[in-house]
Design an enzyme around this catalytic site. Structure first.
Site, mmCIF file in Angstrom:
data_model
loop_
_atom_site.group_PDB
_atom_site.id
_atom_site.type_symbol
_atom_site.label_atom_id
_atom_site.label_comp_id
_atom_site.label_asym_id
_atom_site.label_seq_id
_atom_site.Cartn_x
_atom_site.Cartn_y
_atom_site.Cartn_z
ATOM 1 C CD GLU A 260 -3.044 -0.922 0.119
ATOM 2 O OE1 GLU A 260 -3.037 0.107 -0.587
ATOM 3 O OE2 GLU A 260 -3.884 -1.828 -0.014
ATOM 4 N NE ARG A 264 -3.744 2.894 -0.592
ATOM 5 C CZ ARG A 264 -4.971 2.877 -0.106
ATOM 6 N NH1 ARG A 264 -5.539 3.983 0.311
ATOM 7 N NH2 ARG A 264 -5.646 1.738 -0.002
ATOM 8 C CG ASP A 393 -6.286 -7.519 -7.431
ATOM 9 O OD1 ASP A 393 -5.247 -7.790 -6.797
ATOM 10 O OD2 ASP A 393 -7.056 -6.616 -7.077
ATOM 11 C CB THR A 618 -2.189 -1.382 -9.155
ATOM 12 O OG1 THR A 618 -3.455 -2.051 -9.110
ATOM 13 C CG2 THR A 618 -1.602 -1.244 -7.758
#
Length: 629
Positions: A260, A264, A393, A618
């Protein structure tokens, strides 16, 4: 002879008048050129000599400067105009140094300036002596190859200094349409809530007018930086930049999730550096990148899930020594780019080792991978369960995108991607009833489940991106079928918003739709995946229905998730329009991804983040595709 007898000032005035008449349409550019030739009658050597006169400057493209230098005289809403870039010439792709330059100028303007450049330069030279005002192009930078063939420097590359150019030398602005304006308004509304009640904190709680912390690193602010740049929100961007400069400190005794924080924070900083040319963001990216490296100190080189960025230690979750496959294979774009920018190979080496290791592992099913991998043994665990949803994914997404990022040279990545897509078709594709929607289910120990996460709706866009880059044409056909399904996951629901998970009916039943929703799955987190794929589909096909579908989704976000005092909230029940049960949380990706993809979807400017120059991570942070010297 008469021309040569004129003073330099007289000649400048005459030439300026010619240029003025040409611009006004009184005379044509061709006739002006003939008059120029008859007046000057100079050789090319003479013209080259005159260009070397001190004080004359060639109109070189400006490097994108930091936004705080913006011209204050552009009107009340200068951000509400886009700069469209003409398509650059085809170039072969591959890793190299990149230069960040201002967007290409409009072809018509370049033609005009090539005819009357000498006239403008005489006038421009005088103006430049009086002012050094820089024109800021408030859009994505064009990535051009460096002319040097030297390997990447070990030093951090500083962005070039902007050259001064006149406003009319930039290309004509592309008007922002009403739907894009609606996205800007939605972003400002969300940003107002964050600024008023959660400034500098990770996430806004809009109903209670407070905030929640995850890492304590201003996640929403960093996630939204490049969105503000793309939307042209100068004031908001500058406020956020000041916070990054003065308050973003990574020397904290705090555990962060490797995945994360990479997608981000590191991704957001790298993207914003590329778009703005502001080295502040690269310095911050290098800092966080270095602090995340302890995660890779494992027996298998498969990284731990958590890192203490202050202490320099890393560990797996308390309950297991496993990491999820998606998390360890979806940090590569960011670390590879950090190596390219800094010249420090350690970042790329660490993530490339992960991909090479996963490439060789057993336990795959026709290219499909399990969801977990052990950090000690380096082997897949929980074998026999295959999904394109949570925990797996973005593994598939990053196979393709790394191949594109690196210039389409890393064949192992392409092989794994193509094999996996064949595995999807063989094992996971089914059609629902009664509308015969094509969907991607899950496989557990040989048993097929008609369950599909909203997260899987990244797949149509990824398939379309692959087809755009020369892969099998049937990938685009599958993308078209799947994006219809993802849209129906919204359209068949009472609020017009998709739940987190749906189950599809395989057999027609009276009174039943294709989509069934279980009570535990009916929440909506403002996720971006469907809008993301709509953006790719519209960009590659031009079919307006994809814009219309996105518009419906935006309207329903406004109707059921908008909080009057500022911000948007996740909801617990997409099946109850009268009471969708707000959850009091605005995820950072709503600003970082959902609204960004909305804005790009509604744009008809293919050069607004050109997909032949950028690849999105992503978390929707665009990073440059590497091109050769």
């Amino acid at each position: 002879k008469k021309w040569k007898q004129l003073s330099r000032l007289q000649r400048s005035v005459i030439l300026f008048l010619f240029a003025f008449l040409a611009v006004c349409g009184v005379i044509s550019y061709t006739s002006m050129g003939e008059a120029w030739k008859s007046l000057t009658n100079k050789s090319l050597d003479d013209q080259r000599t005159e260009q070397e006169i001190p004080g004359l400057k060639l109109a070189n493209p400006a490097v994108l400067p930091a936004p705080q230098k913006a011209d204050a005289n552009h009107g009340d809403y200068p951000e509400l105009s886009l700069q469209k870039q003409p398509k650059p010439p085809h170039i072969r792709r591959g890793p190299s140094n990149l230069q960040i330059k201002a967007p290409w100028r409009d072809t018509r303007l370049r033609t005009r300036h090539s005819t009357i450049r000498a006239v403008e330069e005489v006038v421009q030279a005088n103006k430049e002596e009086k002012t050094e005002k820089s024109i800021i192009s408030w859009r994505g930078a064009v990535i051009e190859p460096d002319q040097s063939t030297e390997p990447p420097s070990s030093k951090i590359k500083e962005p070039e200094k902007p050259s001064s150019v006149e406003a009319e030398d930039q290309k004509e602005p592309v008007p922002i349409n009403e739907r894009q304006l609606a996205v800007i308004e939605a972003f400002r509304h969300a940003w107002r809530g964050y600024k008023d009640f959660a400034w500098g904190h990770d996430e806004l709680k809009p109903l209670s007018k407070s905030y929640s912390e995850w890492f304590g690193l201003g996640l929403t602010l960093i996630d939204a930086l490049d969105t503000m740049w793309i939307l042209g929100l100068k004031e908001e961007f500058e406020e956020a930049r000041k916070w990054v400069a003065n308050n973003l400190v990574f020397d904290k005794n705090v555990d962060v999730n490797l995945f994360e924080s990479t997608i981000r924070i590191l991704g957001g900083l790298l993207s914003t550096y590329h778009l703005s040319g502001d080295s502040l963001f690269l310095e911050k990216a290098k800092d966080i990148g270095n602090r995340l490296m302890p995660a890779f100190k494992t027996p298998s080189k498969i990284p731990y899930s958590d890192v203490n960025i202050g202490r320099g230690t890393a560990h797996p979750p308390r309950w297991t020594s496993d990491s999820t496959v998606a998390e360890v294979t979806s940090i590569q774009l960011e670390f590879r780019e950090l190596s390219r920018l800094t010249g420090d190979e350690k970042f790329q080496k660490a993530v490339d080792e992960v991909m090479k290791h996963v490439h060789t592992l057993s336990g795959k099913n026709d290219g499909l991978v399990p969801m977990f991998i052990n950090t000690n043994s380096g082997q897949f665990t929980h074998l026999g369960v295959y999904t394109l949803g949570a925990r797996a994914d973005s593994y598939y997404e990053y196979l393709l995108k790394q191949w594109i990022q690196g210039g389409k040279k890393e064949n192992e990545l392409l092989e794994d991607y193509m094999r996996a897509m064949e595995g999807v078709k063989k094992h996971l594709l089914q059609r629902s009833a009664p509308k015969k929607l094509t969907f991607v289910g899950e496989l557990a120990h040989g048993h097929f489940s008609a369950k599909m996460d909203h997260l899987v709706c990244f797949l149509p866009g990824t398939l379309a991106l692959g087809a755009h880059n020369g892969l099998a044409a049937d990938h685009m056909k599958l993308a078209e079928a799947l994006i219809e399904t993802c849209y129906q996951m919204y359209a068949q629901v009472e609020t017009g918003l998709s739940p987190e998970i749906v189950h599809f009916n395989l057999h027609a039943q009276e009174g039943h739709k294709d989509v069934e929703i279980k009570p535990a799955d009916r929440h909506n987190l403002l996720r971006p995946e469907t809008v993301e794929s709509l953006f790719y589909m519209y960009r590659f096909t031009g079919d307006k229905k994809y814009q219309d579908w996105g518009w419906e989704i935006l309207q329903n976000f406004n109707k059921y998730t908008r909080v009057p005092t500022g911000g948007y909230t996740s909801i617990n029940n997409v099946q109850n329009p009268s009471n969708p049960e707000p959850r009091d949380k605005m995820e950072s990706f709503f600003l970082g991804e959902t609204l960004k993809y909305m804005f790009l979807l509604f744009s008809d400017d293919i050069d607004l983040i050109n997909l032949d120059k950028y690849v999105f991570n992503t978390e929707a942070h665009p990073l440059p595709i590497w091109v050769p010297a």
